[in-house]
Design an enzyme around this catalytic site. Structure first.
Site, mmCIF file in Angstrom:
data_model
loop_
_atom_site.group_PDB
_atom_site.id
_atom_site.type_symbol
_atom_site.label_atom_id
_atom_site.label_comp_id
_atom_site.label_asym_id
_atom_site.label_seq_id
_atom_site.Cartn_x
_atom_site.Cartn_y
_atom_site.Cartn_z
ATOM 1 N N HIS A 42 -5.440 -3.283 -2.801
ATOM 2 C CA HIS A 42 -5.153 -2.321 -3.872
ATOM 3 C C HIS A 42 -5.058 -2.982 -5.244
ATOM 4 O O HIS A 42 -4.751 -2.314 -6.225
ATOM 5 C CB HIS A 42 -3.854 -1.559 -3.574
ATOM 6 N N LYS A 61 -11.633 1.216 -2.195
ATOM 7 C CA LYS A 61 -10.552 1.754 -3.029
ATOM 8 C C LYS A 61 -11.035 1.752 -4.493
ATOM 9 O O LYS A 61 -11.827 2.608 -4.849
ATOM 10 C CB LYS A 61 -9.282 0.959 -2.752
ATOM 11 N N SER A 110 0.796 -1.233 0.000
ATOM 12 C CA SER A 110 0.000 0.000 0.000
ATOM 13 C C SER A 110 0.824 1.275 0.000
ATOM 14 O O SER A 110 0.351 2.313 -0.456
ATOM 15 C CB SER A 110 -0.955 0.005 1.183
HETATM 16 C C1 LIG Z 1 -3.337 -3.387 2.144
HETATM 17 C C2 LIG Z 1 -4.506 -2.858 2.907
HETATM 18 N N1 LIG Z 1 -5.280 -3.689 3.605
HETATM 19 C C3 LIG Z 1 -6.333 -3.254 4.309
HETATM 20 C C4 LIG Z 1 -6.669 -1.929 4.336
HETATM 21 C C5 LIG Z 1 -7.821 -1.474 5.162
HETATM 22 O O1 LIG Z 1 -8.946 -1.320 4.380
HETATM 23 P P1 LIG Z 1 -10.137 -0.379 4.855
HETATM 24 O O2 LIG Z 1 -9.761 1.004 4.503
HETATM 25 O O3 LIG Z 1 -11.336 -0.885 4.129
HETATM 26 O O4 LIG Z 1 -10.263 -0.566 6.344
HETATM 27 C C6 LIG Z 1 -5.912 -1.018 3.590
HETATM 28 C C7 LIG Z 1 -6.275 0.407 3.496
HETATM 29 O O5 LIG Z 1 -6.191 1.235 4.245
HETATM 30 C C8 LIG Z 1 -4.794 -1.482 2.888
HETATM 31 O O6 LIG Z 1 -4.008 -0.632 2.222
#
Ligand SMILES: Cc1ncc(COP(=O)(O)O)c(C=O)c1O
Length: 385
Positions: A198, A229, A170
């Site tokens: 992502h 996203k 990320s």
């Molecule tokens: C790799 C990854 N997993 C999980 C999440 C968490 O997702 P959410 O924003 O739906 O809580 C994110 C984002 O913030 C992320 O980048």
């Protein structure tokens, strides 16, 4: 507040402020050029998605009213789960309210102190936190380093081993080597979990991500995707075989003990999913924007990381420099994430530029001009003027 608590909060604040790591929120303005968000396909403002959300609220109500296991599991949730399972080539999918909760819920439900979890060092915080919550023995392997992973797995005597990796990292934008992770995991009879937050909507066959239709549930038994996203809405899902999903419904505390996702969000997500699958030109536009930004940025001598995804980090090193560049961009009406420790390792603070299909060349040119200005000004003064 008691004096002891006051002191504790003041110490934490002072430490963050001294190291330029104090976070502040900006109220996003409509006229700001957003190169910070994760709306990769430009779906958050798509009228069809917004209308589906409004219609979903009219039909099913503003909220689910209860958890899934009580009376909050509605027809629209079920329809979305079925569509997500089909999309990713899995038997079943299970909706969670956020990606953070999905990762906590999976790791807590599957792992305990008799389990060993092996995580890429750059995994998302929710995976690290989920492993801690589960009480499992946790090991971190060097980023995308199969040799390190292999040797950690070889030393483990745990009967239940779980390898966990982001699909697209990320903060770096690079993609996990799924083929190698599958191979190494299988050699050690470990299960593999990929968080493709992502990747879904952006990568792979039918935009189903870097795992999706490419890798079966035999290879990647646990697949997590998020909906806030590229899909432009909110929430997350876990996709896999029926046995996995049934287990999560029983034991995943962040699934069981929370109100189900508002049904209008599920209705909007179903529409977004239809658009993602039916309009590949959005991905083509996104990829053209990524290529354009990279070509021009490299031409300017900006030290971009090696990323082929919409996440294009520009590693600047220290916090002050990163904040200086971000502030200049902000003054030009451009928003870019200024990412500092503890989100990234010390000395690797960065601007996290993200591209979207909704960006025009002119938007990208404005960003490039502002970055170029920082490049030139910082020799004279820091933070840049
Ligand atoms: C790799 C990854 N997993 C999980 C999440 C968490 O997702 P959410 O924003 O739906 O809580 C994110 C984002 O913030 C992320 O980048």
């Amino acid at each position: 507040m008691s004096e002891a608590w006051q002191q504790r909060l003041a110490d934490a604040r002072a430490h963050r402020q001294q190291t330029e790591r104090w976070r502040t929120r900006q109220v996003a303005k409509n006229n700001t050029l957003d190169f910070a968000g994760n709306d990769y396909l430009g779906l958050t403002l798509d009228p069809r998605v917004c209308e589906a959300q409004a219609e979903g609220a009219r039909q099913f109500g503003a909220g689910a009213g209860a958890s899934h296991l009580v009376s909050g599991h509605l027809e629209i949730h079920d329809a979305l789960e079925e569509a997500l399972a089909r999309w990713t080539g899995r038997e079943r999918a299970l909706l969670f309210s956020t990606g953070y909760m999905a990762n906590l819920g999976v790791l807590q439900a599957l792992a305990d102190r008799h389990t060993a979890i092996f995580q890429d060092r750059l995994n998302h915080a929710s995976l690290i936190d989920g492993a801690a919550l589960s009480g499992a023995r946790s090991r971190r392997f060097h980023h995308r380093d199969a040799i390190d992973l292999n040797s950690l797995l070889a030393r483990s005597e745990c009967a239940h081993k779980l390898v966990v990796s982001d699909g697209v990292f990320s903060m770096d934008g690079d993609i996990a080597d799924i083929a190698t992770l599958v191979e190494v995991s299988q050699q050690h009879s470990a299960w593999l979990m990929i968080d493709d937050a992502h990747g879904v909507g952006v990568l792979g066959d039918n935009a189903s991500g870097c795992v999706g239709n490419t890798w079966s549930s035999k290879d990647v038994p646990i697949l997590v995707g998020t909906l806030g996203k590229a899909l432009g809405t909110a929430g997350a899902f876990v996709a896999g075989d029926t046995e996995l999903i049934d287990h999560l419904i029983q034991f995943s505390r962040s699934y069981v003990y929370t109100t189900a996702q508002p049904p209008a969000i599920s209705a909007a997500t179903l529409k977004a999913l239809e658009i993602v699958q039916g309009e590949p030109e959005r991905r083509a536009q996104l990829n053209a924007n990524i290529a354009y930004f990279r070509r021009e940025a490299l031409h300017l001598g900006l030290a971009l990381s090696d990323s082929a995804t919409p996440i294009q980090p520009l590693i600047l090193g220290d916090e002050t420099r990163t904040l200086g560049w971000a502030l200049h961009l902000q003054q030009k009406g451009i928003q870019v994430g200024a990412i500092r420790p503890p989100t990234v390792p010390k000395g690797e603070s960065r601007l996290r530029v993200t591209l979207s299909a909704r960006h025009q060349h002119d938007d990208i040119d404005q960003l490039l001009a502002a970055l170029h200005h920082c490049q030139h000004q910082e020799a004279l003064c820091s933070p840049c003027a």
